[in-house]
Design an enzyme around this catalytic site. Sequence first.
Site, PDB file in Angstrom:
ATOM      1  N   LYS A 109       0.831  -1.220   0.000  1.00 23.93           N
ATOM      2  CA  LYS A 109       0.000   0.000   0.000  1.00 23.93           C
ATOM      3  C   LYS A 109       0.858   1.260   0.000  1.00 23.93           C
ATOM      4  O   LYS A 109       0.514   2.254  -0.627  1.00 23.93           O
ATOM      5  CB  LYS A 109      -0.942   0.004   1.194  1.00 23.93           C
ATOM      6  CG  LYS A 109      -0.246   0.129   2.536  1.00 23.93           C
ATOM      7  CD  LYS A 109      -0.896  -0.722   3.574  1.00 23.93           C
ATOM      8  CE  LYS A 109       0.116  -1.697   4.120  1.00 23.93           C
ATOM      9  NZ  LYS A 109      -0.358  -2.712   4.975  1.00 23.93           N
ATOM     10  N   GLU A 133      -4.823  -6.283  -4.627  1.00 19.04           N
ATOM     11  CA  GLU A 133      -5.919  -6.551  -3.688  1.00 19.04           C
ATOM     12  C   GLU A 133      -5.439  -6.597  -2.243  1.00 19.04           C
ATOM     13  O   GLU A 133      -6.092  -6.087  -1.335  1.00 19.04           O
ATOM     14  CB  GLU A 133      -6.591  -7.879  -4.065  1.00 19.04           C
ATOM     15  CG  GLU A 133      -7.817  -8.213  -3.257  1.00 19.04           C
ATOM     16  CD  GLU A 133      -8.946  -7.201  -3.423  1.00 19.04           C
ATOM     17  OE1 GLU A 133      -9.121  -6.398  -2.495  1.00 19.04           O
ATOM     18  OE2 GLU A 133      -9.622  -7.217  -4.460  1.00 19.04           O
ATOM     19  N   VAL A 136      -4.877  -3.348   0.625  1.00 16.57           N
ATOM     20  CA  VAL A 136      -5.852  -2.672   1.474  1.00 16.57           C
ATOM     21  C   VAL A 136      -6.734  -3.701   2.152  1.00 16.57           C
ATOM     22  O   VAL A 136      -7.311  -4.562   1.486  1.00 16.57           O
ATOM     23  CB  VAL A 136      -6.736  -1.708   0.650  1.00 16.57           C
ATOM     24  CG1 VAL A 136      -7.781  -1.049   1.545  1.00 16.57           C
ATOM     25  CG2 VAL A 136      -5.883  -0.654  -0.023  1.00 16.57           C
ATOM     26  N   ILE A 140     -10.107  -8.675   2.956  1.00 16.85           N
ATOM     27  CA  ILE A 140     -11.391  -8.208   2.389  1.00 16.85           C
ATOM     28  C   ILE A 140     -11.168  -7.881   0.913  1.00 16.85           C
ATOM     29  O   ILE A 140     -10.315  -7.053   0.600  1.00 16.85           O
ATOM     30  CB  ILE A 140     -11.900  -6.932   3.109  1.00 16.85           C
ATOM     31  CG1 ILE A 140     -11.945  -7.133   4.619  1.00 16.85           C
ATOM     32  CG2 ILE A 140     -13.258  -6.529   2.564  1.00 16.85           C
ATOM     33  CD1 ILE A 140     -12.327  -5.869   5.395  1.00 16.85           C
ATOM     34  N   LYS A 209      -4.031   3.467   2.689  1.00 18.69           N
ATOM     35  CA  LYS A 209      -5.121   2.599   2.227  1.00 18.69           C
ATOM     36  C   LYS A 209      -6.305   3.430   1.752  1.00 18.69           C
ATOM     37  O   LYS A 209      -6.922   3.126   0.730  1.00 18.69           O
ATOM     38  CB  LYS A 209      -5.552   1.666   3.355  1.00 18.69           C
ATOM     39  CG  LYS A 209      -4.475   0.661   3.749  1.00 18.69           C
ATOM     40  CD  LYS A 209      -4.849  -0.024   5.046  1.00 18.69           C
ATOM     41  CE  LYS A 209      -3.842  -1.064   5.463  1.00 18.69           C
ATOM     42  NZ  LYS A 209      -4.099  -1.563   6.817  1.00 18.69           N
ATOM     43  N   GLY A 306      -2.413 -10.428   8.360  1.00 20.59           N
ATOM     44  CA  GLY A 306      -2.120 -11.818   8.707  1.00 20.59           C
ATOM     45  C   GLY A 306      -1.722 -12.597   7.467  1.00 20.59           C
ATOM     46  O   GLY A 306      -2.193 -12.312   6.360  1.00 20.59           O
TER      47      GLY A 306
HETATM   48  N1  LIG Z   1       1.724  -8.386   7.257  1.00 16.72           N
HETATM   49  C1  LIG Z   1       0.491  -8.233   6.820  1.00 16.72           C
HETATM   50  O1  LIG Z   1      -0.443  -8.807   7.387  1.00 16.72           O
HETATM   51  C2  LIG Z   1       0.216  -7.394   5.616  1.00 16.72           C
HETATM   52  C3  LIG Z   1      -1.119  -7.144   5.249  1.00 16.72           C
HETATM   53  C4  LIG Z   1      -1.391  -6.424   4.080  1.00 16.72           C
HETATM   54  C5  LIG Z   1      -0.326  -5.950   3.330  1.00 16.72           C
HETATM   55  N2  LIG Z   1       0.958  -6.158   3.738  1.00 16.72           N
HETATM   56  C6  LIG Z   1       2.035  -5.665   2.891  1.00 16.72           C
HETATM   57  O2  LIG Z   1       2.733  -6.783   2.372  1.00 16.72           O
HETATM   58  C7  LIG Z   1       4.098  -6.446   2.148  1.00 16.72           C
HETATM   59  C8  LIG Z   1       4.988  -7.457   2.890  1.00 16.72           C
HETATM   60  O3  LIG Z   1       4.689  -7.393   4.268  1.00 16.72           O
HETATM   61  P1  LIG Z   1       5.159  -8.542   5.291  1.00 16.72           P
HETATM   62  O4  LIG Z   1       4.420  -8.280   6.547  1.00 16.72           O
HETATM   63  O5  LIG Z   1       5.054  -9.862   4.638  1.00 16.72           O
HETATM   64  O6  LIG Z   1       6.692  -8.129   5.470  1.00 16.72           O
HETATM   65  P2  LIG Z   1       7.866  -9.023   6.118  1.00 16.72           P
HETATM   66  O7  LIG Z   1       7.300 -10.090   6.950  1.00 16.72           O
HETATM   67  O8  LIG Z   1       8.823  -8.042   6.695  1.00 16.72           O
HETATM   68  O9  LIG Z   1       8.540  -9.707   4.838  1.00 16.72           O
HETATM   69  C9  LIG Z   1       9.293  -9.011   3.910  1.00 16.72           C
HETATM   70  C10 LIG Z   1      10.058 -10.002   3.072  1.00 16.72           C
HETATM   71  O10 LIG Z   1      10.738  -9.270   2.044  1.00 16.72           O
HETATM   72  C11 LIG Z   1      12.064  -9.814   1.969  1.00 16.72           C
HETATM   73  N3  LIG Z   1      12.990  -8.839   1.402  1.00 16.72           N
HETATM   74  C12 LIG Z   1      13.530  -7.761   1.994  1.00 16.72           C
HETATM   75  N4  LIG Z   1      14.354  -7.131   1.135  1.00 16.72           N
HETATM   76  C13 LIG Z   1      14.346  -7.855  -0.008  1.00 16.72           C
HETATM   77  C14 LIG Z   1      15.032  -7.748  -1.242  1.00 16.72           C
HETATM   78  N5  LIG Z   1      15.892  -6.768  -1.498  1.00 16.72           N
HETATM   79  N6  LIG Z   1      14.791  -8.687  -2.190  1.00 16.72           N
HETATM   80  C15 LIG Z   1      13.939  -9.719  -1.949  1.00 16.72           C
HETATM   81  N7  LIG Z   1      13.256  -9.866  -0.789  1.00 16.72           N
HETATM   82  C16 LIG Z   1      13.461  -8.936   0.170  1.00 16.72           C
HETATM   83  C17 LIG Z   1      12.404 -10.187   3.384  1.00 16.72           C
HETATM   84  O11 LIG Z   1      13.446 -11.122   3.364  1.00 16.72           O
HETATM   85  P3  LIG Z   1      14.431 -11.384   4.618  1.00 16.72           P
HETATM   86  O12 LIG Z   1      13.554 -11.868   5.735  1.00 16.72           O
HETATM   87  O13 LIG Z   1      15.338 -12.411   4.086  1.00 16.72           O
HETATM   88  O14 LIG Z   1      15.083 -10.077   4.913  1.00 16.72           O
HETATM   89  C18 LIG Z   1      11.095 -10.824   3.835  1.00 16.72           C
HETATM   90  O15 LIG Z   1      11.033 -12.154   3.405  1.00 16.72           O
HETATM   91  C19 LIG Z   1       4.239  -4.998   2.622  1.00 16.72           C
HETATM   92  O16 LIG Z   1       4.089  -4.156   1.520  1.00 16.72           O
HETATM   93  C20 LIG Z   1       3.083  -4.841   3.589  1.00 16.72           C
HETATM   94  O17 LIG Z   1       2.651  -3.488   3.690  1.00 16.72           O
HETATM   95  C21 LIG Z   1       1.246  -6.874   4.867  1.00 16.72           C
END
Ligand SMILES: NC(=O)c1ccc[n+]([C@@H]2O[C@H](COP(=O)([O-])OP(=O)(O)OC[C@H]3O[C@@H](n4cnc5c(N)ncnc54)[C@H](OP(=O)(O)O)[C@@H]3O)[C@@H](O)[C@H]2O)c1
Length: 441
Positions: A109, A133, A136, A140, A209, A306
């Site tokens: 986002k 999708e 945000v 949902i 969002k 999640g």
């Molecule tokens: N968490 C949620 O519930 C949620 C909900 C909606 C949207 N989002 C969105 O989804 C996205 C990811 O969130 P997340 O919570 O999954 O984050 P996260 O748990 O911090 O995971 C990020 C991942 O990206 C990897 N990464 C970092 N730098 C990288 C690079 N240069 N090349 C390749 N991979 C790289 C990290 O690898 P390493 O661990 O090896 O560093 C890690 O596997 C964000 O945009 C977030 O706003 C998250």
Amino acid sequence: MTALNVGIIGLGNVGGGALEILRDNAASIEARLGFPLRVRAICSPSIGTTRAAAVQGLPADVIRTADWRVVVNDPEIQVIAELVGGTGVAAEIIAAAIAAGKSVVTANKALMAVRGVELWEQARAAGVSLSMEASVAGGIPIHAVLREGIAGDRIDALIGILNGTCNYILTEMERRGDSFEDVLAEAQALGYAEADPSADVDGLDARSKLALLAGLAFGTRVMPDDIHVEGIRRIRSIDFAYAHRLGHTVRLIGSAERDERGLLLSVQPALVPSDAILAHVQGAYNAVWVRGAYGQDTFYYGRGAGPTPTGVAVVSDLMRAAREIRNGGLAPASPFAHITLAEHAPRSTAEQVRRWYLRFRVTDQPGIIARLASVLAEANISIDAVLQLPGEAKDDLPFVITLEPTPAGQVAAAVAAMARLDFLVDAPLALPFESGLGTPR
Ligand SMILES: NC(=O)c1ccc[n+]([C@@H]2O[C@H](COP(=O)([O-])OP(=O)(O)OC[C@H]3O[C@@H](n4cnc5c(N)ncnc54)[C@H](OP(=O)(O)O)[C@@H]3O)[C@@H](O)[C@H]2O)c1
């Protein structure tokens, strides 16, 4: 039919959830699509050392790399999922994938709210799709609703609870009477809130969002800076006691409303009527309420974050991109409807007229109400009611004044003037009443 290859970049919460679904739900996905989705490559910097569950159990021939370029440049891969996050390398990954002729799915986002339009233009020019999708309200499918499900309507208002962390904190404060600081510390310990909680509790995540949803709902280019934002740090448990007395509760509300002069956009804590459906959204859940000119009220509810709820959104986007590729003739509906509409420009919420809740903390002394009332009278603001609950300390005495409908700018100026009064423990807290929320016309 042969498989369609996808590459997953970022194996954290969302990437891990998406991989789990792609692995465990593969038969159903294949049955729905008519062909399998095959994970051909996965990428994260720590891939060599990760013991993440998501990576376990993947076939040995899946390419595992720490370099996202390996995934983006793989000619066998047709769709890339960018699940890294942030506005740095994620932007490079998406731009490179589009340039390489691959469709992109993202959950990002923060990036989409500021650069999404530009990236969408690049995707269109390259004849690929860009879907978001998961960006945000996690689980949902609100993008699909606005882009397709109710695209035939003309939307008048979109109001939502868009940040699960804030909703968890507020609803726990309400339930237990604990302070913001205590509930935040607990949320951090449980992993519901980040070590640096600013993006959530200062309203910035919800603002990104809302920028995406408002752009889609109203056919207008909305940037985060167009949205008035206030976070929840100043909410105290006493605010719930007063709100309840007024037949309301307090929630962080993202609001986009159209009037004849433009779009009013805000993210701020607000008083929500206790009988409104949004008042019943508890814990880390998200909800979006939409009022259309023709379809009238619709309401969408689910987990805002999640691994697997967000993973479902990612996998469903991968399936749609795969279907578009296999059916040929890409004509994806724009996730940024501004291109064709652009009818309603954002305008300042200073002119937005609402009822207001002003909460004061004072050192008790005679004449306080008269002095506050005179500031309000000078600002030409009418008082609706004065409330004081019994039994509070005299050196930090809370009470509340509610105001008749008044423009936000006028209230802000009066609050600034009142903040200078010597008997105040801290600046007055001003919260708008969200009126008409979810109550049928
Ligand atoms: N968490 C949620 O519930 C949620 C909900 C909606 C949207 N989002 C969105 O989804 C996205 C990811 O969130 P997340 O919570 O999954 O984050 P996260 O748990 O911090 O995971 C990020 C991942 O990206 C990897 N990464 C970092 N730098 C990288 C690079 N240069 N090349 C390749 N991979 C790289 C990290 O690898 P390493 O661990 O090896 O560093 C890690 O596997 C964000 O945009 C977030 O706003 C998250």
